[in-house]
Design an enzyme around this catalytic site. Structure first.
Site, mmCIF file in Angstrom:
data_model
loop_
_atom_site.group_PDB
_atom_site.id
_atom_site.type_symbol
_atom_site.label_atom_id
_atom_site.label_comp_id
_atom_site.label_asym_id
_atom_site.label_seq_id
_atom_site.Cartn_x
_atom_site.Cartn_y
_atom_site.Cartn_z
ATOM 1 N N ASP A 271 4.565 -7.419 42.362
ATOM 2 C CA ASP A 271 4.090 -6.327 41.539
ATOM 3 C C ASP A 271 3.181 -6.981 40.493
ATOM 4 O OD1 ASP A 271 4.047 -3.809 40.152
ATOM 5 O OD2 ASP A 271 5.378 -4.754 38.696
ATOM 6 N N CYS B 24 44.036 -17.663 59.695
ATOM 7 C CA CYS B 24 44.733 -16.721 58.820
ATOM 8 C C CYS B 24 43.792 -15.600 58.427
ATOM 9 C CB CYS B 24 45.201 -17.405 57.545
ATOM 10 S SG CYS B 24 46.064 -18.941 57.804
ATOM 11 N N ASP C 97 8.432 0.058 40.661
ATOM 12 C CA ASP C 97 8.494 -0.666 41.931
ATOM 13 C C ASP C 97 9.922 -0.745 42.472
ATOM 14 O OD1 ASP C 97 9.546 -2.573 40.239
ATOM 15 O OD2 ASP C 97 7.697 -3.738 40.164
ATOM 16 N N CYS D 266 43.652 -21.070 56.635
ATOM 17 C CA CYS D 266 42.657 -21.431 57.623
ATOM 18 C C CYS D 266 41.930 -20.199 58.108
ATOM 19 C CB CYS D 266 43.314 -22.126 58.805
ATOM 20 S SG CYS D 266 44.361 -21.016 59.744
HETATM 21 P P1 ADP Z 1 1.694 -2.101 38.471
HETATM 22 O O1 ADP Z 1 1.791 -1.761 39.897
HETATM 23 O O2 ADP Z 1 0.500 -2.948 38.169
HETATM 24 O O3 ADP Z 1 2.954 -2.732 37.934
HETATM 25 P P2 ADP Z 1 2.270 0.623 37.649
HETATM 26 O O4 ADP Z 1 2.495 1.118 39.025
HETATM 27 O O5 ADP Z 1 3.474 0.442 36.781
HETATM 28 O O6 ADP Z 1 1.440 -0.730 37.666
HETATM 29 O O7 ADP Z 1 1.262 1.602 36.915
HETATM 30 C C1 ADP Z 1 0.043 1.948 37.513
HETATM 31 C C2 ADP Z 1 -0.924 2.522 36.520
HETATM 32 O O8 ADP Z 1 -0.450 3.781 36.063
HETATM 33 C C3 ADP Z 1 -1.114 1.696 35.291
HETATM 34 O O9 ADP Z 1 -2.128 0.761 35.463
HETATM 35 C C4 ADP Z 1 -1.454 2.729 34.239
HETATM 36 O O10 ADP Z 1 -2.854 2.979 34.271
HETATM 37 C C5 ADP Z 1 -0.762 3.986 34.698
HETATM 38 N N1 ADP Z 1 0.491 4.275 33.994
HETATM 39 C C6 ADP Z 1 1.733 4.277 34.501
HETATM 40 N N2 ADP Z 1 2.650 4.628 33.587
HETATM 41 C C7 ADP Z 1 1.968 4.839 32.445
HETATM 42 C C8 ADP Z 1 2.345 5.219 31.123
HETATM 43 N N3 ADP Z 1 3.617 5.449 30.771
HETATM 44 N N4 ADP Z 1 1.369 5.345 30.206
HETATM 45 C C9 ADP Z 1 0.099 5.110 30.532
HETATM 46 N N5 ADP Z 1 -0.317 4.754 31.741
HETATM 47 C C10 ADP Z 1 0.598 4.610 32.703
HETATM 48 MG MG MG Z 2 5.149 -3.062 37.314
#
Ligand code: ADP
Ligand code: MG
Length: 757
Positions: free
Chosen positions: A444, A32, A645, A29
């Site tokens: 996101d 306990c 994110d 219970c």
């Molecule tokens: P979201 O917020 O839409 O998920 P991200 O924050 O992951 O997008 O990325 C933001 C931007 O940064 C992308 O739109 C891209 O232009 C650039 N970016 C991020 N990482 C890379 C990568 N590895 N190669 C090329 N572009 C990238």
């Molecule tokens: Mg993303």
């Protein structure tokens, strides 16, 4: 990504905290639970202690410098319970076996009690109901022999209920009375009074042997039913553990050899045939097949997998033959991590449970006082001994706080279990509870509202670069990237049969792109504003038209000069519009957070039916937006895939990770959607609401029985011509209360997921 600092539940490095998991026997219970918790928390060096009634588990965090695990265990023993240390991986079979054993034990005790109670009841009540029984059997017709028979029939029942005395009485001496103490006191009072009458006072009247016997029988019945339903609730998740096959077919030079799954190593190659279960997480190297993942994701349509696809151990190879390169096994496997997460959630405590616990902690002592007051009042009012006694016993028996202790954890258990079977995982009980309280949901973009599979549509080049040379270098730079755009660039190069070298160095610029050295050139690939800031002349190329089209552009800088801009199209998830509308209708305000530029965000927002957008955000900016909303008093959830994110997932009141995302999403999110589908979001919210509603119903029932039952049992209604509650009925009501709470919680097993599997 620095995942260590993102762990929500992790400990700060440097400060070592010991964790001890115990299997605790003998708790019945909420009283306990609270005595064990009190005993544990009272120990010097114990930081937190949580005890779960339906799972019979305790989790203790302690400071190893101050206390040893052995001392913690003996404290549990001191409080009157037996405990056993749990191994990290208690085998499924073992736990199911121990549950089964407990059920069978209670069942045989109940049978013994029933076997002797039935004739006892017949002899005691028969004459009142006008049954023709021989006079020598009936105390009322002057037979002391009849009284002796009743006493003798009661003894085996008391024996069947010996645990009540063996546990309840010592608990009373030690001043933490529990439910067993109440039953022990109630039945001993009835038995003692009757025996006194039999031995000292003539022996034909004032006999309550059947009351004592029936209380025990009914409470044993309640426990038996409860233990059965509880087992049903626990089993559903443990069944997940059985998904792993015992053997795998290892491929080597000599051909195929069956080996034990435990002997498998990452890097091994295994073969899986149609109808077989995949032995481990891995990469498909050869072959193609539909793979049924419904056991993990709730998705009923099998996925077609072929060379290069990632697959998960525990899923089913439907119709083809696959050769896998093993990637993760044992503790690291997706399945093991899912199970760990569900078990954690189930054994933890939801904040709502605290209130019930607090009540339960003082409940039993209060009941003891109430029972004494009841007896005293009747005695002062001039009632006869029998009246005083029956009222007191009725109060003792009806007030057992068993249902109270089960109300919350059993609903959490069944709710998280149902979720897990449909691909919705809750990290902890608190997440299940907080989810339904959110009013704002941040999404996101890439990989969450979109499919996260961008396709290269166009390449613009400058300064004499050719498209294929740009792709060759960009792909080399992105080789190690887990970002969807990085993968898309590598894929584009592959599909054009462009071979590319390995980078000499590689660094991910979180939220902006990558920085790599390829063939002695410095390459920066990423978002426009970042690239411009790094470029020598900081200028957009002449005549460059930004364009309003919904294309994400990724720019490339070679040794400081602009080389190219690649445009991608990332399609919105087909279900996103409907899912967003659904969530809106459930009272949630959807907001998009993205690192991409505003034009792309606007196009997607329109496609998905969103109107609040924040674009151009770096990972830290996403966190700030969340905090901004939280500061306004909003309760904010964040849905993401863990790429750029993760900090936001960790900051949100509830972080919701898309299962196909990264390990980071699995580790940081409070809720994980294994099926990579936004429509599961609404289900997660509905399940959270249904579970909370269920908990409230359970608490209501548990309290109602006690709060209404106690005054009726005390005989408050009698002076007004109302009924008196017979102690046996009190016992029946008490047994019924825990059974009804458990059955109500089991209804969550049939929770209807809109995305049925
Ligand atoms: P979201 O917020 O839409 O998920 P991200 O924050 O992951 O997008 O990325 C933001 C931007 O940064 C992308 O739109 C891209 O232009 C650039 N970016 C991020 N990482 C890379 C990568 N590895 N190669 C090329 N572009 C990238
Ligand atoms: Mg993303």
């Amino acid at each position: 990504m620095d995942s260590v600092s993102l762990h929500k539940n992790g400990h700060v490095e440097g400060i070592s905290v010991g964790e001890l998991k115990l299997e605790i026997e003998g708790m019945h219970c909420a009283g306990c639970v609270s005595s064990v918790e009190k005993a544990l928390r009272g120990l010097e060096g114990v930081e937190t202690a949580e005890v779960n009634l339906p799972l019979k588990r305790g989790k203790v965090e302690y400071d190893p410098a101050k206390i040893e695990p052995g001392a913690i265990e003996s404290a549990v023993k001191q409080a009157g319970f037996s405990s056993r240390r749990m191994l990290e991986q208690t085998s499924v079979e073992e736990s199911i076996e121990s549950d089964q054993k407990e059920f069978l034990e209670t069942q045989s005790l109940f049978r013994i009690a029933l076997f002797f109670s039935v004739p006892l009841l017949l002899f005691a009540m028969g004459p009142m109901l006008g049954m023709p029984l021989p006079g020598w059997l009936i105390p009322e017709s002057g037979s002391r022999f009849g009284s002796w028979i009743q006493l003798l029939l009661t003894l085996p029942v008391l024996f069947a209920g010996r645990d009540f005395y063996l546990r309840g009485l010592p608990a009373l001496w030690k001043r933490h009375p529990d439910m067993d103490s109440l039953v022990a006191l109630g039945t001993l009072a009835a038995f003692g009074y009757s025996s006194w009458n039999l031995l000292i006072d003539g022996g034909i009247s004032g006999l309550y042997f059947e009351t004592a016997a029936l209380i025990i029988t009914l409470i044993l019945l309640g426990r038996m039913l409860e233990s059965r339903s509880r087992r049903r609730a626990v089993e559903s998740v443990r069944a997940l553990l059985r998904l792993h096959p015992k053997q795998a077919m290892l491929l080597s030079e000599e051909g195929e050899t069956p080996i034990d799954i435990e002997l498998l190593h990452p890097g091994d190659r295994v073969r899986v045939r149609p109808g077989e279960t995949l032995p481990a997480d891995g990469l498909v190297e050869e072959g193609a097949s539909e793979v049924d993942e419904s056991m993990l994701t709730g998705e009923s349509v099998p996925r077609s997998c072929s060379t290069g696809d990632e697959v998960t151990g525990g899923t089913l190879c439907v119709n083809g033959m696959l050769t896998l390169r093993v990637r993760r096994i044992g503790e690291e496997s997706t399945l093991a991590r899912i199970i760990r997460m569900v078990e954690e959630a189930q054994s933890g405590k939801a904040p709502v449970a605290r209130m019930a616990d607090r009540v339960a902690g003082v409940f039993v002592p209060v009941v003891l006082v109430l029972a004494l007051l009841t007896a005293l009042s009747w005695w002062l009012a001039g009632a006869g001994t029998e009246m005083v006694l029956t009222r007191m016993v009725a109060v003792l028996v009806i007030a057992c706080p068993c249902a109270l202790g089960l109300a919350t954890p059993i609903a959490i258990l069944v709710g998280t279990g149902s979720g897990a079977r449909h691909g919705i995982l809750f990290r902890n009980a608190a997440a299940l509870e907080s989810l339904q309280r959110l009013d704002t949901l941040m999404f996101d973009k890439t990989g969450t509202l979109t499919l996260g599979k961008p396709v290269l549509e166009e390449i613009n080049t400058w300064n004499g670069w050719t498209e294929s040379e740009v792709l060759r270098l960009a792909a080399a730079a992105e080789t190690g990237s887990e970002h969807p755009f990085g993968k898309a660039i590598v894929e584009a190069a592959n599909s054009r049969n462009i071979t590319f070298p390995k980078p000499e160095s590689f660094e991910a610029l979180t939220g902006s792109g990558v920085n790599a050295t390829v063939e002695n050139q410095n390459l920066i690939v990423g978002r426009q504003n970042y690239i411009l800031a790094k470029a020598e002349n900081k200028q957009l190329p002449e005549g460059w038209d930004e364009g309003a089209e919904a294309q994400t552009s990724v720019w490339m800088l070679v040794d400081g000069t602009l080389a190219a801009c690649m445009s991608f199209q990332d399609l919105p998830r087909p279900e996103s519009k409907e899912a967003v509308a659904k969530l809106r209708s459930m009272g949630l305000n959807p907001v998009m957070l993205t690192g991409d530029r505003l034009e792309v965000a606007e196009y997607l927002a329109h496609e998905a039916g969103l109107d609040e957008i924040r674009a151009g955000l770096l990972p830290q900016d996403k966190v700030n937006v969340l905090k901004e909303y939280q500061a306004l008093g909003h309760r904010v959830g964040m849905v993401g895939d863990g790429i750029n994110d993760a900090p936001a997932l960790a900051t949100a009141d509830v972080g919701i990770g898309m299962g196909s995302g990264t390990d980071v999403a699995l580790e940081t999110a409070d809720v994980v959607l294994m099926k990579n589908n936004l429509s599961h979001l609404a289900d997660a919210f509905r399940l959270s609401r249904a579970t909370l509603l269920n908990i409230r119903q359970n608490l209501f029932w548990a309290f109602a029985y006690n709060v209404l039952g106690i005054p009726v049992a005390a005989g408050v209604l009698i002076p007004f011509g109302g009924p008196a509650l017979h102690p046996v009925l009190a016992a029946a009501a008490m047994a019924l209360s825990s059974v009804s709470v458990v059955s109500n919680a089991l209804r969550l097993k049939n929770f209807r997921f809109a995305q049925a599997s």
